[in-house]
Structure formats: structure tokens, C-alpha cells
Motif scaffolding. Structure first.
Motif, short mmCIF file in Angstrom:
data_model
loop_
_atom_site.label_atom_id
_atom_site.label_comp_id
_atom_site.label_asym_id
_atom_site.label_seq_id
_atom_site.Cartn_x
_atom_site.Cartn_y
_atom_site.Cartn_z
N GLN A 49 -33.97 -29.61 13.79
CA GLN A 49 -34.68 -30.70 13.13
C GLN A 49 -35.12 -31.71 14.18
OE1 GLN A 49 -32.40 -32.55 10.08
NE2 GLN A 49 -34.05 -33.87 9.41
N LEU A 52 -36.23 -38.36 14.09
CA LEU A 52 -37.07 -39.16 13.20
C LEU A 52 -38.10 -39.96 13.98
CD1 LEU A 52 -37.71 -40.03 10.34
CD2 LEU A 52 -35.99 -41.81 10.55
N SER A 53 -37.72 -40.45 15.14
CA SER A 53 -38.66 -41.24 15.94
C SER A 53 -39.84 -40.37 16.40
CB SER A 53 -37.95 -41.85 17.14
OG SER A 53 -37.38 -40.83 17.94
N VAL A 55 -41.06 -37.81 14.72
CA VAL A 55 -41.89 -37.58 13.52
C VAL A 55 -42.76 -38.80 13.25
CG1 VAL A 55 -41.84 -37.18 11.04
CG2 VAL A 55 -40.24 -35.96 12.53
N VAL A 56 -42.15 -39.98 13.30
CA VAL A 56 -42.91 -41.22 13.06
C VAL A 56 -43.99 -41.38 14.12
CG1 VAL A 56 -42.74 -43.74 13.00
CG2 VAL A 56 -41.02 -42.34 11.86
#
Length: 64
Positions: A49, A52-53, A55-56
């Protein structure tokens, strides 16, 4: 052979219902057969996975 004649008569009289029954049969059959084949081929490996950073940053177009 009486069953085949009744089936042919059903398809001629109710083609939409017969097609719906066929599609439902395929929908029930495929997951029962395809999933074990894919599992045996080990094609469903776990993917890492992303953070998140990352993806953003990809969505906004900005570098983190």
C-alpha cells in the motif's frame, strides 16, 4: 426429450426471462470456478500500500 422441448418452448415464449436466467447462471458459475483458478496461479499477490502522502501528492500534483 420432453424436457428439451419444454425448454425450447420456454425460450420462444419468454426470451427475456430465459436470457435473464442464463445471465444469472453465468454470474453464479464464474466466481465459483474462476476464483480457485486464480488462487492456484497465485496471481492475487498482496500489493504494498502506498503512503498516504504519496497518494495526496499524486492527486494534487504537488510534491510532498
Amino acid at each position: 426429450m420432453a424436457v428439451m422441448e419444454k425448454l425450447k418452448m420456454f425460450v420462444v415464449q419468454e426470451p427475456v426471462v430465459a436470457a435473464s436466467c442464463f445471465i444469472a447462471g453465468v454470474g453464479l458459475f464464474l466466481p465459483a470456478v474462476v476464483r480457485p483458478i486464480l488462487d492456484s496461479l497465485e496471481s492475487s499477490k498482496q500489493v504494498r500500500q502506498p503512503a498516504l502522502s504519496d497518494v495526496v501528492a499524486g492527486v494534487t500534483g504537488k510534491k510532498a
